[in-house]
Design a protein around this motif. Structure first.
Motif, PDB file in Angstrom:
ATOM      1  N   CYS A  23       0.830  -1.198   0.000  1.00 43.75           N
ATOM      2  CA  CYS A  23       0.000   0.000   0.000  1.00 43.75           C
ATOM      3  C   CYS A  23       0.865   1.248   0.000  1.00 43.75           C
ATOM      4  O   CYS A  23       1.933   1.277   0.599  1.00 43.75           O
ATOM      5  N   GLN A  24       0.422   2.230  -0.704  1.00 46.74           N
ATOM      6  CA  GLN A  24       1.060   3.535  -0.736  1.00 46.74           C
ATOM      7  C   GLN A  24       0.085   4.538  -0.158  1.00 46.74           C
ATOM      8  O   GLN A  24      -1.128   4.329  -0.166  1.00 46.74           O
ATOM      9  N   VAL A  25       0.601   5.655   0.300  1.00 45.81           N
ATOM     10  CA  VAL A  25      -0.239   6.664   0.942  1.00 45.81           C
ATOM     11  C   VAL A  25      -0.803   7.600  -0.118  1.00 45.81           C
ATOM     12  O   VAL A  25      -0.052   8.362  -0.734  1.00 45.81           O
ATOM     13  N   PRO A  26      -2.108   7.534  -0.344  1.00 47.51           N
ATOM     14  CA  PRO A  26      -2.700   8.454  -1.313  1.00 47.51           C
ATOM     15  C   PRO A  26      -2.992   9.805  -0.658  1.00 47.51           C
ATOM     16  O   PRO A  26      -3.157   9.907   0.552  1.00 47.51           O
ATOM     17  N   VAL A  27      -3.040  10.835  -1.468  1.00 54.59           N
ATOM     18  CA  VAL A  27      -3.462  12.149  -0.985  1.00 54.59           C
ATOM     19  C   VAL A  27      -4.938  12.278  -1.352  1.00 54.59           C
ATOM     20  O   VAL A  27      -5.297  12.304  -2.526  1.00 54.59           O
ATOM     21  N   THR A  28      -5.779  12.318  -0.319  1.00 57.43           N
ATOM     22  CA  THR A  28      -7.216  12.360  -0.554  1.00 57.43           C
ATOM     23  C   THR A  28      -7.719  13.799  -0.536  1.00 57.43           C
ATOM     24  O   THR A  28      -7.018  14.719  -0.098  1.00 57.43           O
ATOM     25  N   ALA A  29      -8.935  13.977  -0.992  1.00 59.94           N
ATOM     26  CA  ALA A  29      -9.561  15.304  -0.972  1.00 59.94           C
ATOM     27  C   ALA A  29      -9.716  15.795   0.467  1.00 59.94           C
ATOM     28  O   ALA A  29      -9.588  16.990   0.741  1.00 59.94           O
ATOM     29  N   ASP A  46       1.888  20.601   9.800  1.00 65.37           N
ATOM     30  CA  ASP A  46       2.302  19.907   8.589  1.00 65.37           C
ATOM     31  C   ASP A  46       2.840  18.540   8.990  1.00 65.37           C
ATOM     32  O   ASP A  46       3.803  18.445   9.755  1.00 65.37           O
ATOM     33  N   LEU A  47       2.201  17.496   8.500  1.00 69.07           N
ATOM     34  CA  LEU A  47       2.634  16.135   8.816  1.00 69.07           C
ATOM     35  C   LEU A  47       3.717  15.707   7.842  1.00 69.07           C
ATOM     36  O   LEU A  47       3.640  15.986   6.649  1.00 69.07           O
ATOM     37  N   ASP A  48       4.722  15.026   8.362  1.00 73.43           N
ATOM     38  CA  ASP A  48       5.760  14.513   7.480  1.00 73.43           C
ATOM     39  C   ASP A  48       5.288  13.189   6.868  1.00 73.43           C
ATOM     40  O   ASP A  48       4.238  12.653   7.247  1.00 73.43           O
ATOM     41  N   PRO A  49       6.013  12.659   5.884  1.00 74.15           N
ATOM     42  CA  PRO A  49       5.572  11.421   5.215  1.00 74.15           C
ATOM     43  C   PRO A  49       5.394  10.237   6.156  1.00 74.15           C
ATOM     44  O   PRO A  49       4.498   9.412   5.941  1.00 74.15           O
ATOM     45  N   VAL A  50       6.200  10.133   7.197  1.00 76.45           N
ATOM     46  CA  VAL A  50       6.063   9.016   8.129  1.00 76.45           C
ATOM     47  C   VAL A  50       4.753   9.134   8.901  1.00 76.45           C
ATOM     48  O   VAL A  50       4.011   8.157   9.050  1.00 76.45           O
ATOM     49  N   ILE A  55      -0.879   7.233   9.749  1.00 75.73           N
ATOM     50  CA  ILE A  55      -2.318   7.529   9.784  1.00 75.73           C
ATOM     51  C   ILE A  55      -3.046   6.740   8.706  1.00 75.73           C
ATOM     52  O   ILE A  55      -4.143   6.219   8.936  1.00 75.73           O
ATOM     53  N   HIS A  56      -2.430   6.616   7.543  1.00 74.49           N
ATOM     54  CA  HIS A  56      -3.044   5.835   6.467  1.00 74.49           C
ATOM     55  C   HIS A  56      -3.187   4.362   6.871  1.00 74.49           C
ATOM     56  O   HIS A  56      -4.220   3.743   6.604  1.00 74.49           O
ATOM     57  N   LEU A  57      -2.160   3.813   7.521  1.00 77.39           N
ATOM     58  CA  LEU A  57      -2.255   2.425   7.970  1.00 77.39           C
ATOM     59  C   LEU A  57      -3.377   2.240   8.985  1.00 77.39           C
ATOM     60  O   LEU A  57      -4.054   1.217   8.986  1.00 77.39           O
ATOM     61  N   LYS A  58      -3.587   3.234   9.843  1.00 74.14           N
ATOM     62  CA  LYS A  58      -4.686   3.158  10.809  1.00 74.14           C
ATOM     63  C   LYS A  58      -6.027   3.220  10.096  1.00 74.14           C
ATOM     64  O   LYS A  58      -6.949   2.471  10.425  1.00 74.14           O
ATOM     65  N   ARG A  59      -6.139   4.105   9.113  1.00 74.85           N
ATOM     66  CA  ARG A  59      -7.399   4.212   8.359  1.00 74.85           C
ATOM     67  C   ARG A  59      -7.721   2.911   7.633  1.00 74.85           C
ATOM     68  O   ARG A  59      -8.882   2.549   7.476  1.00 74.85           O
ATOM     69  N   GLN A  60      -6.678   2.215   7.160  1.00 73.41           N
ATOM     70  CA  GLN A  60      -6.866   0.939   6.464  1.00 73.41           C
ATOM     71  C   GLN A  60      -7.015  -0.240   7.425  1.00 73.41           C
ATOM     72  O   GLN A  60      -7.118  -1.375   6.992  1.00 73.41           O
ATOM     73  N   LYS A  61      -6.978   0.051   8.728  1.00 70.94           N
ATOM     74  CA  LYS A  61      -7.110  -0.959   9.788  1.00 70.94           C
ATOM     75  C   LYS A  61      -5.989  -1.995   9.747  1.00 70.94           C
ATOM     76  O   LYS A  61      -6.189  -3.160  10.068  1.00 70.94           O
ATOM     77  N   VAL A  62      -4.795  -1.542   9.359  1.00 69.89           N
ATOM     78  CA  VAL A  62      -3.621  -2.403   9.374  1.00 69.89           C
ATOM     79  C   VAL A  62      -3.012  -2.402  10.768  1.00 69.89           C
ATOM     80  O   VAL A  62      -2.519  -3.426  11.239  1.00 69.89           O
ATOM     81  N   ILE A  63      -3.041  -1.248  11.438  1.00 72.17           N
ATOM     82  CA  ILE A  63      -2.529  -1.144  12.803  1.00 72.17           C
ATOM     83  C   ILE A  63      -3.652  -0.646  13.707  1.00 72.17           C
ATOM     84  O   ILE A  63      -4.604  -0.025  13.248  1.00 72.17           O
ATOM     85  N   SER A  64      -3.503  -0.920  14.984  1.00 73.30           N
ATOM     86  CA  SER A  64      -4.515  -0.497  15.953  1.00 73.30           C
ATOM     87  C   SER A  64      -4.274   0.949  16.373  1.00 73.30           C
ATOM     88  O   SER A  64      -3.223   1.528  16.090  1.00 73.30           O
ATOM     89  N   GLY A  65      -5.220   1.503  17.071  1.00 79.12           N
ATOM     90  CA  GLY A  65      -5.078   2.855  17.586  1.00 79.12           C
ATOM     91  C   GLY A  65      -3.938   2.977  18.581  1.00 79.12           C
ATOM     92  O   GLY A  65      -3.200   3.956  18.586  1.00 79.12           O
ATOM     93  N   ARG A  66      -3.790   1.964  19.423  1.00 78.42           N
ATOM     94  CA  ARG A  66      -2.688   1.961  20.388  1.00 78.42           C
ATOM     95  C   ARG A  66      -1.345   1.933  19.689  1.00 78.42           C
ATOM     96  O   ARG A  66      -0.401   2.615  20.074  1.00 78.42           O
TER      97      ARG A  66
END
Length: 82
Positions: A23-29, A46-50, A55-66
């Motif tokens: 997965c790559q991090v898309p820039v959404t609207a 301003d968020l850096d790429p990391v 945040i993208h991994l959390k949105r995709q439910k790859v990692i937990s909130g913790r």
């Protein structure tokens, strides 16, 4: 769950997650809207790429909130050593 070694950089951990999930991090609207709104309000956020990648991994439910909070805190310590 595999524990994260303290010597690993968060950027390395992020790249491993992205390789495994292909997965790559898309820039959404919504991202553009949030950046514009923050700029209009006078906030200098301003968020850096990391950070965006985590945040993208959390949105995709790859990692937990913790895990997100732990990795973000660790990333902040890495980039702002005192």
């Amino acid at each position: 769950m595999k524990t994260i070694e303290p010597t690993q950089a968060v950027a390395t951990i992020l790249s491993r997650y992205q390789r495994r999930r292909n997965c790559q991090v898309p820039v959404t609207a919504t991202d553009i809207y949030a950046d514009t709104l923050a700029r209009v309000c006078g906030d200098d956020v301003d968020l850096d790429p990391v950070e965006r990648g985590l945040i993208h991994l959390k949105r995709q439910k790859v990692i937990s909130g913790r895990r997100l909070v732990a990795l973000l805190a660790r990333h902040q310590r890495e980039i702002r050593p005192e």
